[in-house]
Design a protein around this motif. Structure first.
Motif, PDB file in Angstrom:
ATOM      1  N   UNK A 136       0.827  -1.211   0.000  1.00  0.00           N
ATOM      2  CA  UNK A 136       0.000   0.000   0.000  1.00  0.00           C
ATOM      3  C   UNK A 136       0.859   1.258   0.000  1.00  0.00           C
ATOM      4  N   UNK A 137       2.004   1.204   0.672  1.00  0.00           N
ATOM      5  CA  UNK A 137       2.876   2.367   0.717  1.00  0.00           C
ATOM      6  C   UNK A 137       3.474   2.655  -0.658  1.00  0.00           C
ATOM      7  N   UNK A 138       3.748   1.594  -1.428  1.00  0.00           N
ATOM      8  CA  UNK A 138       4.286   1.774  -2.773  1.00  0.00           C
ATOM      9  C   UNK A 138       3.239   2.370  -3.706  1.00  0.00           C
ATOM     10  N   UNK A 139       2.005   2.000  -3.502  1.00  0.00           N
ATOM     11  CA  UNK A 139       0.881   2.538  -4.290  1.00  0.00           C
ATOM     12  C   UNK A 139      -0.208   2.896  -3.290  1.00  0.00           C
ATOM     13  N   UNK A 140      -0.117   4.112  -2.708  1.00  0.00           N
ATOM     14  CA  UNK A 140      -0.924   4.471  -1.534  1.00  0.00           C
ATOM     15  C   UNK A 140      -2.409   4.172  -1.664  1.00  0.00           C
ATOM     16  N   UNK A 141      -2.930   3.559  -0.609  1.00  0.00           N
ATOM     17  CA  UNK A 141      -4.352   3.260  -0.511  1.00  0.00           C
ATOM     18  C   UNK A 141      -4.768   3.379   0.936  1.00  0.00           C
ATOM     19  N   UNK A 142      -6.041   3.385   1.234  1.00  0.00           N
ATOM     20  CA  UNK A 142      -6.511   3.570   2.612  1.00  0.00           C
ATOM     21  C   UNK A 142      -6.362   2.316   3.460  1.00  0.00           C
ATOM     22  N   UNK A 143      -6.127   2.525   4.756  1.00  0.00           N
ATOM     23  CA  UNK A 143      -6.068   1.446   5.740  1.00  0.00           C
ATOM     24  C   UNK A 143      -7.098   1.736   6.814  1.00  0.00           C
ATOM     25  N   UNK A 144      -7.896   0.741   7.136  1.00  0.00           N
ATOM     26  CA  UNK A 144      -8.869   0.868   8.217  1.00  0.00           C
ATOM     27  C   UNK A 144      -8.364   0.100   9.425  1.00  0.00           C
ATOM     28  N   UNK A 145      -8.275   0.775  10.551  1.00  0.00           N
ATOM     29  CA  UNK A 145      -7.915   0.141  11.811  1.00  0.00           C
ATOM     30  C   UNK A 145      -9.198   0.021  12.622  1.00  0.00           C
ATOM     31  N   UNK A 146      -9.668  -1.198  12.815  1.00  0.00           N
ATOM     32  CA  UNK A 146     -10.925  -1.416  13.514  1.00  0.00           C
ATOM     33  C   UNK A 146     -10.640  -1.599  15.002  1.00  0.00           C
ATOM     34  N   UNK A 147     -11.140  -0.679  15.806  1.00  0.00           N
ATOM     35  CA  UNK A 147     -10.933  -0.752  17.246  1.00  0.00           C
ATOM     36  C   UNK A 147     -10.298   0.517  17.780  1.00  0.00           C
ATOM     37  N   UNK A 148     -10.885   1.076  18.822  1.00  0.00           N
ATOM     38  CA  UNK A 148     -10.371   2.309  19.413  1.00  0.00           C
ATOM     39  C   UNK A 148      -9.659   2.091  20.730  1.00  0.00           C
ATOM     40  N   UNK A 149      -9.235   0.859  20.985  1.00  0.00           N
ATOM     41  CA  UNK A 149      -8.497   0.564  22.202  1.00  0.00           C
ATOM     42  C   UNK A 149      -7.009   0.804  22.036  1.00  0.00           C
ATOM     43  N   UNK A 150      -6.234   0.292  22.978  1.00  0.00           N
ATOM     44  CA  UNK A 150      -4.794   0.536  22.992  1.00  0.00           C
ATOM     45  C   UNK A 150      -4.112   0.053  21.712  1.00  0.00           C
ATOM     46  N   UNK A 151      -4.389  -1.183  21.290  1.00  0.00           N
ATOM     47  CA  UNK A 151      -3.734  -1.726  20.104  1.00  0.00           C
ATOM     48  C   UNK A 151      -4.103  -0.926  18.858  1.00  0.00           C
ATOM     49  N   UNK A 152      -5.375  -0.562  18.714  1.00  0.00           N
ATOM     50  CA  UNK A 152      -5.804   0.210  17.562  1.00  0.00           C
ATOM     51  C   UNK A 152      -5.152   1.578  17.516  1.00  0.00           C
ATOM     52  N   UNK A 153      -5.067   2.244  18.654  1.00  0.00           N
ATOM     53  CA  UNK A 153      -4.447   3.567  18.718  1.00  0.00           C
ATOM     54  C   UNK A 153      -2.979   3.489  18.337  1.00  0.00           C
ATOM     55  N   UNK A 154      -2.254   2.536  18.922  1.00  0.00           N
ATOM     56  CA  UNK A 154      -0.826   2.436  18.638  1.00  0.00           C
ATOM     57  C   UNK A 154      -0.567   2.036  17.200  1.00  0.00           C
ATOM     58  N   UNK A 155      -1.378   1.127  16.655  1.00  0.00           N
ATOM     59  CA  UNK A 155      -1.194   0.715  15.265  1.00  0.00           C
ATOM     60  C   UNK A 155      -1.479   1.867  14.300  1.00  0.00           C
ATOM     61  N   UNK A 156      -2.555   2.600  14.538  1.00  0.00           N
ATOM     62  CA  UNK A 156      -2.942   3.695  13.644  1.00  0.00           C
ATOM     63  C   UNK A 156      -1.892   4.796  13.633  1.00  0.00           C
ATOM     64  N   UNK A 157      -1.423   5.222  14.806  1.00  0.00           N
ATOM     65  CA  UNK A 157      -0.450   6.314  14.862  1.00  0.00           C
ATOM     66  C   UNK A 157       0.902   5.884  14.307  1.00  0.00           C
ATOM     67  N   UNK A 158       1.312   4.647  14.580  1.00  0.00           N
ATOM     68  CA  UNK A 158       2.578   4.144  14.045  1.00  0.00           C
ATOM     69  C   UNK A 158       2.531   4.133  12.514  1.00  0.00           C
TER      70      UNK A 158
END
Length: 377
Positions: A136-158
């Motif tokens: 996706x980074x080579x050909x940018x596209x959207x990523x959905x992170x499902x979940x607003x807990x700790x793992x979702x927050x850290x994955x989305x911001x990273x």
């Protein structure tokens, strides 16, 4: 004959328990069983998922001399015969490993998620996500992170920090970080805004055909969906006949001993202590490490004829990384309720990194744990 102690699981909890027992007991046979030959820093898997590298250290280097490491999967526990059924592969068949004392430290796994979503519970999950993120980074596209807990927050911001061209959406039926204080939530929203992370409120009905379908009919496009919707424990404990709670976690007393089988101890995510104040421990290194240290101490005390004092524990803070250059450290009271004081920015990021490194070091080098004075039984 030496007392045979078998520990199932080579994560933070299992390694801590094995090293604590080996440190305090002379002459016991200590065996650590794990599916992988390496020690995985699970709290870094969101870093792996976005393309960063972490060191996978051989498990044998993380345990004290005298601890035998067996690479196999625990397929069953015969509580009557006090044996663990090991599965080493189709060619080897099942083998039985006898024990006198069993320590169950198999942790947790990703909660059920749609087939088209990628979880972040194992290093294999993270590698799978990394390959998809790279494309996706080579050909940018959207990523959905499902979940607003700790793992979702850290994955989305990273992800948003490392790959700014990738559009990141957090899909959650609750506000991300809703359990934090108002100050911490404001900081989180500022970081999301700076990184361009969009929050989509709603419940997920399905994930398929490159999209997240919400229960209200909306569709969120996603070239990749990361399922960060929480964790569940393996069914092995309940299936073996151990007393468990409604989620399948083993019910233990204050010394981490099973309430139904006194020769079994359980620590980490797969255990739920029955403490006097009725608290329920969250799944985290912050709880797994002291639980494992307490169990190791209790086992050694009982075999030496002393009465173990049990676990004494209080929460101090919650640490959340928001990429490599930001974070939020939420001060909490002893029962894990948020206080007003927080840290943010680079100081918080450095603090969180120190905590992660410290957890790995402590598991391999558990010092003396004295919850209270042990007295003769």
């Amino acid at each position: 004959m030496a007392h045979r102690i078998v520990i199932l699981g080579g994560g933070y909890a299992g390694v801590t328990a094995a090293n604590r027992i080996a440190r305090r007991l002379d002459g016991a046979e200590v065996t650590l069983v794990n599916e992988r030959a390496t020690f995985v820093e699970r709290v870094r898997l969101h870093q792996v998922a976005v393309g960063e590298s972490i060191v996978l250290r051989p498990l044998r280097e993380r345990v004290r001399p005298g601890v035998t490491v067996v690479v196999a999967r625990a397929g069953g526990i015969d509580l009557d015969r006090r044996e663990v059924v090991l599965e080493r592969g189709a060619s080897s068949g099942a083998q039985r490993l006898p024990y006198d004392t069993l320590v169950y430290a198999l942790g947790s796994q990703a909660a059920p998620a749609p087939d088209d979503a990628v979880a972040l519970a194992t290093v294999d999950d993270a590698w799978r996500a990394r390959d998809r993120v790279g494309a996706l980074a080579a050909e940018p596209g959207p990523v959905a992170v499902v979940g607003g807990g700790l793992t979702g927050i850290e994955a989305a911001t990273e992800l948003a920090e490392r790959h700014p061209a990738v559009r990141v959406r957090v899909v959650s039926d609750v506000d991300p970080g809703s359990w934090l204080s108002h100050r911490a939530q404001r900081h989180l929203r500022r970081v999301f805004g700076r990184l361009g992370i969009e929050v989509v409120s709603g419940s997920v009905a399905d994930v398929r055909d490159g999209a997240v379908q919400l229960t209200d009919g909306r569709v969120v496009g996603a070239g990749l969906t990361l399922a960060c919707t929480g964790f569940a424990v393996p069914s092995l404990a309940a299936g073996s006949g151990l007393a468990v709670d409604g989620t399948g976690r083993i019910r233990v007393d204050g010394t981490m001993r099973s309430v139904s089988h006194p020769d079994v101890y359980a620590v980490g995510d797969a255990a739920v202590p029955e403490l006097p104040n009725g608290r329920d421990f969250r799944m985290a290194c912050a709880t797994a490490l002291p639980m494992s240290a307490a169990a190791g101490t209790a086992i050694a005390d009982r075999l030496a004829g002393r009465k173990p004092a049990g676990l004494r524990f209080r929460y101090v803070n919650q640490c959340i990384s928001l990429g490599r250059r930001d974070g939020v450290i939420q001060a909490v009271d002893g029962d894990d309720s948020p206080l007003r004081m927080i840290l943010g920015g680079r100081v918080a990021a450095s603090y969180k990194e120190a905590v992660v490194r410290g957890a790995s070091w402590f598991a391999a080098h558990p010092g003396p744990y004295r919850p209270a004075r042990a007295v003769p039984a």
